[in-house]
Design a protein around this motif. Structure first.
Motif, PDB file in Angstrom:
ATOM      1  N   GLU A 192       5.734 -50.904   2.888  1.00  0.00           N
ATOM      2  CA  GLU A 192       4.713 -50.496   3.862  1.00  0.00           C
ATOM      3  C   GLU A 192       3.312 -50.737   3.309  1.00  0.00           C
ATOM      4  OE1 GLU A 192       5.828 -46.472   4.675  1.00  0.00           O
ATOM      5  OE2 GLU A 192       6.985 -47.000   6.462  1.00  0.00           O
ATOM      6  N   ASP A 193       3.110 -50.390   2.033  1.00  0.00           N
ATOM      7  CA  ASP A 193       1.806 -50.635   1.416  1.00  0.00           C
ATOM      8  C   ASP A 193       1.527 -52.129   1.318  1.00  0.00           C
ATOM      9  OD1 ASP A 193       1.356 -47.951   1.142  1.00  0.00           O
ATOM     10  OD2 ASP A 193       1.996 -47.837  -0.946  1.00  0.00           O
ATOM     11  N   ALA A 194       2.565 -52.913   0.970  1.00  0.00           N
ATOM     12  CA  ALA A 194       2.401 -54.366   0.881  1.00  0.00           C
ATOM     13  C   ALA A 194       2.021 -54.945   2.237  1.00  0.00           C
ATOM     14  CB  ALA A 194       3.685 -55.015   0.367  1.00  0.00           C
ATOM     15  N   LEU A 195       2.622 -54.404   3.302  1.00  0.00           N
ATOM     16  CA  LEU A 195       2.318 -54.889   4.648  1.00  0.00           C
ATOM     17  C   LEU A 195       0.850 -54.667   4.988  1.00  0.00           C
ATOM     18  CD1 LEU A 195       3.781 -56.162   7.057  1.00  0.00           C
ATOM     19  CD2 LEU A 195       4.212 -53.868   7.929  1.00  0.00           C
ATOM     20  N   GLU A 196       0.315 -53.522   4.584  1.00  0.00           N
ATOM     21  CA  GLU A 196      -1.105 -53.249   4.825  1.00  0.00           C
ATOM     22  C   GLU A 196      -1.982 -54.207   4.017  1.00  0.00           C
ATOM     23  OE1 GLU A 196      -1.605 -49.139   3.942  1.00  0.00           O
ATOM     24  OE2 GLU A 196      -0.427 -48.452   5.649  1.00  0.00           O
ATOM     25  N   ASP A 197      -1.592 -54.467   2.758  1.00  0.00           N
ATOM     26  CA  ASP A 197      -2.353 -55.405   1.923  1.00  0.00           C
ATOM     27  C   ASP A 197      -2.322 -56.809   2.517  1.00  0.00           C
ATOM     28  OD1 ASP A 197      -3.186 -53.620  -0.041  1.00  0.00           O
ATOM     29  OD2 ASP A 197      -1.329 -53.809  -1.171  1.00  0.00           O
ATOM     30  N   ILE A 198      -1.156 -57.212   3.008  1.00  0.00           N
ATOM     31  CA  ILE A 198      -1.012 -58.553   3.585  1.00  0.00           C
ATOM     32  C   ILE A 198      -1.931 -58.701   4.794  1.00  0.00           C
ATOM     33  CG2 ILE A 198       0.586 -60.095   4.793  1.00  0.00           C
ATOM     34  CD1 ILE A 198       2.822 -58.692   3.033  1.00  0.00           C
ATOM     35  N   SER A 199      -1.945 -57.685   5.648  1.00  0.00           N
ATOM     36  CA  SER A 199      -2.805 -57.736   6.843  1.00  0.00           C
ATOM     37  C   SER A 199      -4.268 -57.834   6.459  1.00  0.00           C
ATOM     38  CB  SER A 199      -2.572 -56.485   7.700  1.00  0.00           C
ATOM     39  OG  SER A 199      -1.236 -56.401   8.124  1.00  0.00           O
ATOM     40  N   GLY A 200      -4.661 -57.045   5.423  1.00  0.00           N
ATOM     41  CA  GLY A 200      -6.052 -57.082   4.972  1.00  0.00           C
ATOM     42  C   GLY A 200      -6.436 -58.434   4.412  1.00  0.00           C
ATOM     43  N   LEU A 201      -5.556 -59.028   3.606  1.00  0.00           N
ATOM     44  CA  LEU A 201      -5.845 -60.348   3.036  1.00  0.00           C
ATOM     45  C   LEU A 201      -5.889 -61.417   4.119  1.00  0.00           C
ATOM     46  CD1 LEU A 201      -3.834 -60.568  -0.311  1.00  0.00           C
ATOM     47  CD2 LEU A 201      -6.288 -60.856  -0.014  1.00  0.00           C
ATOM     48  N   THR A 202      -4.979 -61.334   5.077  1.00  0.00           N
ATOM     49  CA  THR A 202      -4.961 -62.309   6.167  1.00  0.00           C
ATOM     50  C   THR A 202      -6.278 -62.263   6.945  1.00  0.00           C
ATOM     51  OG1 THR A 202      -2.556 -62.086   6.364  1.00  0.00           O
ATOM     52  CG2 THR A 202      -3.726 -63.064   8.225  1.00  0.00           C
ATOM     53  N   ASP A 203      -6.774 -61.063   7.192  1.00  0.00           N
ATOM     54  CA  ASP A 203      -8.054 -60.916   7.909  1.00  0.00           C
ATOM     55  C   ASP A 203      -9.216 -61.499   7.123  1.00  0.00           C
ATOM     56  OD1 ASP A 203      -6.712 -59.636   9.930  1.00  0.00           O
ATOM     57  OD2 ASP A 203      -7.251 -57.611   9.279  1.00  0.00           O
ATOM     58  N   SER A 204      -9.104 -61.508   5.784  1.00  0.00           N
ATOM     59  CA  SER A 204     -10.227 -61.955   4.956  1.00  0.00           C
ATOM     60  C   SER A 204     -10.274 -63.470   4.788  1.00  0.00           C
ATOM     61  CB  SER A 204     -10.150 -61.302   3.566  1.00  0.00           C
ATOM     62  OG  SER A 204      -9.089 -61.859   2.805  1.00  0.00           O
ATOM     63  N   ALA A 205      -9.221 -64.186   5.219  1.00  0.00           N
ATOM     64  CA  ALA A 205      -9.153 -65.634   4.996  1.00  0.00           C
ATOM     65  C   ALA A 205     -10.352 -66.399   5.566  1.00  0.00           C
ATOM     66  CB  ALA A 205      -7.838 -66.185   5.557  1.00  0.00           C
ATOM     67  N   PRO A 206     -10.804 -66.104   6.799  1.00  0.00           N
ATOM     68  CA  PRO A 206     -11.984 -66.841   7.303  1.00  0.00           C
ATOM     69  C   PRO A 206     -13.224 -66.635   6.446  1.00  0.00           C
ATOM     70  CG  PRO A 206     -10.835 -65.721   9.094  1.00  0.00           C
ATOM     71  CD  PRO A 206     -10.243 -65.206   7.820  1.00  0.00           C
ATOM     72  N   ASP A 207     -13.414 -65.441   5.903  1.00  0.00           N
ATOM     73  CA  ASP A 207     -14.571 -65.194   5.043  1.00  0.00           C
ATOM     74  C   ASP A 207     -14.472 -66.008   3.756  1.00  0.00           C
ATOM     75  OD1 ASP A 207     -15.496 -63.364   6.888  1.00  0.00           O
ATOM     76  OD2 ASP A 207     -14.485 -61.679   5.925  1.00  0.00           O
ATOM     77  N   ILE A 208     -13.265 -66.180   3.244  1.00  0.00           N
ATOM     78  CA  ILE A 208     -13.063 -66.954   2.014  1.00  0.00           C
ATOM     79  C   ILE A 208     -13.480 -68.400   2.235  1.00  0.00           C
ATOM     80  CG2 ILE A 208     -11.380 -67.693   0.295  1.00  0.00           C
ATOM     81  CD1 ILE A 208     -11.936 -64.694   0.310  1.00  0.00           C
ATOM     82  N   LEU A 209     -13.151 -68.953   3.400  1.00  0.00           N
ATOM     83  CA  LEU A 209     -13.504 -70.347   3.693  1.00  0.00           C
ATOM     84  C   LEU A 209     -15.013 -70.560   3.681  1.00  0.00           C
ATOM     85  CD1 LEU A 209     -10.933 -71.101   6.545  1.00  0.00           C
ATOM     86  CD2 LEU A 209     -10.945 -72.095   4.252  1.00  0.00           C
ATOM     87  N   ASP A 210     -15.767 -69.539   4.090  1.00  0.00           N
ATOM     88  CA  ASP A 210     -17.228 -69.654   4.081  1.00  0.00           C
ATOM     89  C   ASP A 210     -17.774 -69.862   2.673  1.00  0.00           C
ATOM     90  OD1 ASP A 210     -17.244 -69.310   6.801  1.00  0.00           O
ATOM     91  OD2 ASP A 210     -17.726 -67.167   6.717  1.00  0.00           O
ATOM     92  N   ASP A 211     -17.042 -69.374   1.653  1.00  0.00           N
ATOM     93  CA  ASP A 211     -17.500 -69.484   0.275  1.00  0.00           C
ATOM     94  C   ASP A 211     -17.386 -70.903  -0.276  1.00  0.00           C
ATOM     95  OD1 ASP A 211     -18.041 -66.825   0.310  1.00  0.00           O
ATOM     96  OD2 ASP A 211     -16.219 -66.205  -0.741  1.00  0.00           O
ATOM     97  N   LEU A 212     -16.736 -71.809   0.476  1.00  0.00           N
ATOM     98  CA  LEU A 212     -16.606 -73.192   0.016  1.00  0.00           C
ATOM     99  C   LEU A 212     -17.876 -73.993   0.253  1.00  0.00           C
ATOM    100  CD1 LEU A 212     -12.989 -74.125   1.221  1.00  0.00           C
ATOM    101  CD2 LEU A 212     -13.718 -73.097  -0.925  1.00  0.00           C
ATOM    102  N   ASP A 213     -18.752 -73.493   1.124  1.00  0.00           N
ATOM    103  CA  ASP A 213     -20.003 -74.209   1.405  1.00  0.00           C
ATOM    104  C   ASP A 213     -20.810 -74.371   0.126  1.00  0.00           C
ATOM    105  OD1 ASP A 213     -19.255 -74.229   4.030  1.00  0.00           O
ATOM    106  OD2 ASP A 213     -20.527 -72.546   4.623  1.00  0.00           O
ATOM    107  N   GLY A 214     -21.238 -75.584  -0.140  1.00  0.00           N
ATOM    108  CA  GLY A 214     -22.052 -75.834  -1.332  1.00  0.00           C
ATOM    109  C   GLY A 214     -21.249 -76.262  -2.536  1.00  0.00           C
ATOM    110  N   ALA A 215     -19.918 -76.095  -2.501  1.00  0.00           N
ATOM    111  CA  ALA A 215     -19.088 -76.531  -3.624  1.00  0.00           C
ATOM    112  C   ALA A 215     -18.890 -78.039  -3.547  1.00  0.00           C
ATOM    113  CB  ALA A 215     -17.740 -75.817  -3.592  1.00  0.00           C
ATOM    114  N   GLY A 216     -18.577 -78.662  -4.690  1.00  0.00           N
ATOM    115  CA  GLY A 216     -18.339 -80.097  -4.725  1.00  0.00           C
ATOM    116  C   GLY A 216     -17.124 -80.480  -3.910  1.00  0.00           C
ATOM    117  N   MET A 217     -17.055 -81.765  -3.523  1.00  0.00           N
ATOM    118  CA  MET A 217     -15.968 -82.237  -2.666  1.00  0.00           C
ATOM    119  C   MET A 217     -14.608 -82.026  -3.326  1.00  0.00           C
ATOM    120  SD  MET A 217     -15.468 -85.995  -0.938  1.00  0.00           S
ATOM    121  CE  MET A 217     -17.084 -85.873  -0.179  1.00  0.00           C
ATOM    122  N   LEU A 218     -14.534 -82.307  -4.623  1.00  0.00           N
ATOM    123  CA  LEU A 218     -13.269 -82.165  -5.343  1.00  0.00           C
ATOM    124  C   LEU A 218     -12.817 -80.710  -5.363  1.00  0.00           C
ATOM    125  CD1 LEU A 218     -11.280 -84.015  -6.838  1.00  0.00           C
ATOM    126  CD2 LEU A 218     -12.443 -83.420  -8.963  1.00  0.00           C
TER     127      LEU A 218
END
Length: 522
Positions: free
Chosen positions: A79-105
């Protein structure tokens, strides 16, 4: 004879192959965790935690495949893992924003690893739900597809990794460490928490020896009282352990209306801290190390690289009615000696971190729910001791009622909820919820005038305590004037020192009761 022996070995080998190969195939279906880091902190944490959860769910999936039933503890973990999974899944779009400015590789490598982590989360989310519902059937087709795709990912990632290794190392070494100790607290002019006024339990560990487990607590694990070099007083360090709880020895059951307050210091918490790092505060119907039929709990997050969630969950008459994640950004607050305030008013359950109200649930606690204990539990902190959590000044008090109505009705109130720094008249900002309510009474009826009277415990000399009590009353008056704009001519002050105790000055609880402020209508 030799021919017979040879044939026997062939038969044994064939039997072993039949037994072992299915297990080996089952293992090859498991998704492979990336072996190298990208060098973008949020991406690396997202990938690592996704696969930590994946490994946990995959292990329980193996139980289902083998027909092994889940125990109560396994269900809680899932049950706790399920809550963590949902939280991480929700955070995925924010993580993609952090790629801006990084090198192509680096962007390419990060995208590969994020996609792999998302596949792991997708599997984990589906599987955890099915396991909890008892409906799990292993989908080998999906597993084989995932495994095939990851062979391609691994080859591409390997090339990217070789070219970006130096960059990763430089990024790791340049990450800035954030201070974990308070260097000043804000004034909470709109803070509306009102602490209870009848003390049930108080502990600042002042009477405990350094290195000992606190005398007024119980545990099935370990912890100790310590001092910290940058913050005064004594602190209780929680030691992490599976299903380990720390339970203050309350003298009686919790009433219908009560408040809980405590201070925290978190050391070593930074951008690499897990999204599973939480302090659980659990109100329960028993003071044992087992889950009861009635409880209400909140888990306070310490993760830094994403905005995380407070987990809230309850059980009323052995039935869960609330299981949710509530998003709130307290990342800066938890690094700076946060003050946690919890108010329970019958069914209503509220939580503040410093001046910010994060949880307000109207039907969290069951009507006539026999809650008896407060339990603390930490999880997700690094085991090697880099991340550490300390608590002090735990106060449990009955009440938390609206002081405005009481002052209007009775013409006077006495409260030990206005806190001061030790031996001084500096008001601690979390006390301003009470002062704010007093100001609202004065604003509503401009004919009211108040006398503010300070009281102390018996520590120190009579003369010192008398002067301290007067200074503290004057400090409260000054806050009403400067912050809430109350006219000075409507307020007078006095101090009684230690001369009018209402509790036993030989005990910690009694001293806490005696340190109080009275407001009396003139």
């Amino acid at each position: 004879m030799k021919k017979s022996s040879y044939l026997k070995r062939i038969i044994i080998s064939f039997c072993l192959i039949c037994l072992i190969i299915p297990n080996l195939q089952a293992q090859t279906k498991k998704l492979k965790r990336p072996k190298s880091r990208v060098g973008i902190s949020s991406v690396d944490n997202f990938v690592r935690e996704s696969f930590d959860l994946y490994d946990k769910v995959y292990r329980y999936d193996g139980y289902a495949e083998a027909g092994t039933p889940l125990e109560d503890e396994d269900i809680d973990v899932l049950e706790d893992a399920l809550e963590d999974i949902s939280g991480l899944t929700d955070s995925a779009p924010d993580i993609l924003d952090d790629l801006d400015g990084a090198g192509m590789l680096k962007q390419g490598k990060a995208t590969l690893q994020i996609n792999r982590a998302k596949k792991a989360l997708k599997y984990s989310l589906k599987t955890a739900k099915e396991l909890l519902l008892g409906e799990r059937e292993r989908d080998t087709k999906d597993d084989n597809e995932d495994n095939t795709s990851h062979k391609d990912d691994t080859n591409e990632e390997s090339d990217a990794s070789n070219n970006s290794k130096t960059t990763n190392e430089s990024n790791d070494s340049s990450e800035e460490e954030v201070s974990n100790v308070s260097d000043g607290l804000e004034v909470y002019s709109k803070y509306d928490f009102v602490p209870g006024d009848k003390l049930i339990f108080f502990d600042d560990f002042a009477t405990d020896f350094i290195g000992d487990f606190p005398s007024k607590w119980n545990t099935n694990g370990s912890g100790e009282v310590v001092t910290l070099n940058k913050v005064p007083g004594r602190w209780f360090e929680f030691k992490q352990g599976y299903n380990t709880y720390f339970i203050p020895n309350l003298p009686r059951e919790l009433p219908e209306n009560y408040t809980i307050e405590f201070d925290l210091v978190a050391l070593g918490v930074d951008g690499k801290t897990s999204s599973a790092a939480h302090l659980e505060v659990k109100l329960e119907d028993n003071n044992q190390f087992r889950t009861g039929k009635d409880f209400a709990k909140v888990e306070i997050p310490f993760v830094q690289y994403i905005v995380s969630n407070f987990r809230v969950r309850n059980r009323i008459n052995n039935e869960n009615t609330i299981t949710n994640n509530v998003k709130a950004d307290i990342r800066k607050a938890v690094l700076n000696k946060p003050h946690i305030s919890i108010a329970v008013n019958k069914e209503r359950f509220r939580v503040w971190v410093n001046e910010k109200k994060c949880i307000d649930i109207p039907k969290m606690v069951g009507i006539n729910s026999p809650l008896k204990a407060i339990k603390f539990h930490i999880t997700g902190f690094k085991e090697e001791g880099k991340e550490r959590l300390f608590m002090s000044n735990l106060k449990v008090a009955e009440g938390g009622e609206d002081l405005r109505r009481k002052l209007m009705r009775e013409g006077k109130i006495s409260t030990n909820g206005i806190l001061f720094d030790s031996g001084s008249a500096n008001i601690q900002p979390q006390s301003l919820g009470i002062v704010r309510q007093i100001s609202q009474v004065l604003m509503q009826d401009e004919s009211i005038r108040l006398n503010i009277i300070g009281h102390t415990d018996s520590d120190g000399t009579d003369a010192t305590n008398l002067q301290l009590s007067k200074s503290r009353a004057a400090a409260v008056k000054e806050v009403l004037i400067t912050i809430y704009k109350i006219s000075a001519d409507r307020l007078s002050t006095d101090g009684k020192g230690e001369t009018q105790p209402i509790g036993d000055n030989k005990t910690t609880d009694g001293k806490a009761q005696n340190r109080r402020v009275e407001f009396v209508k003139i």
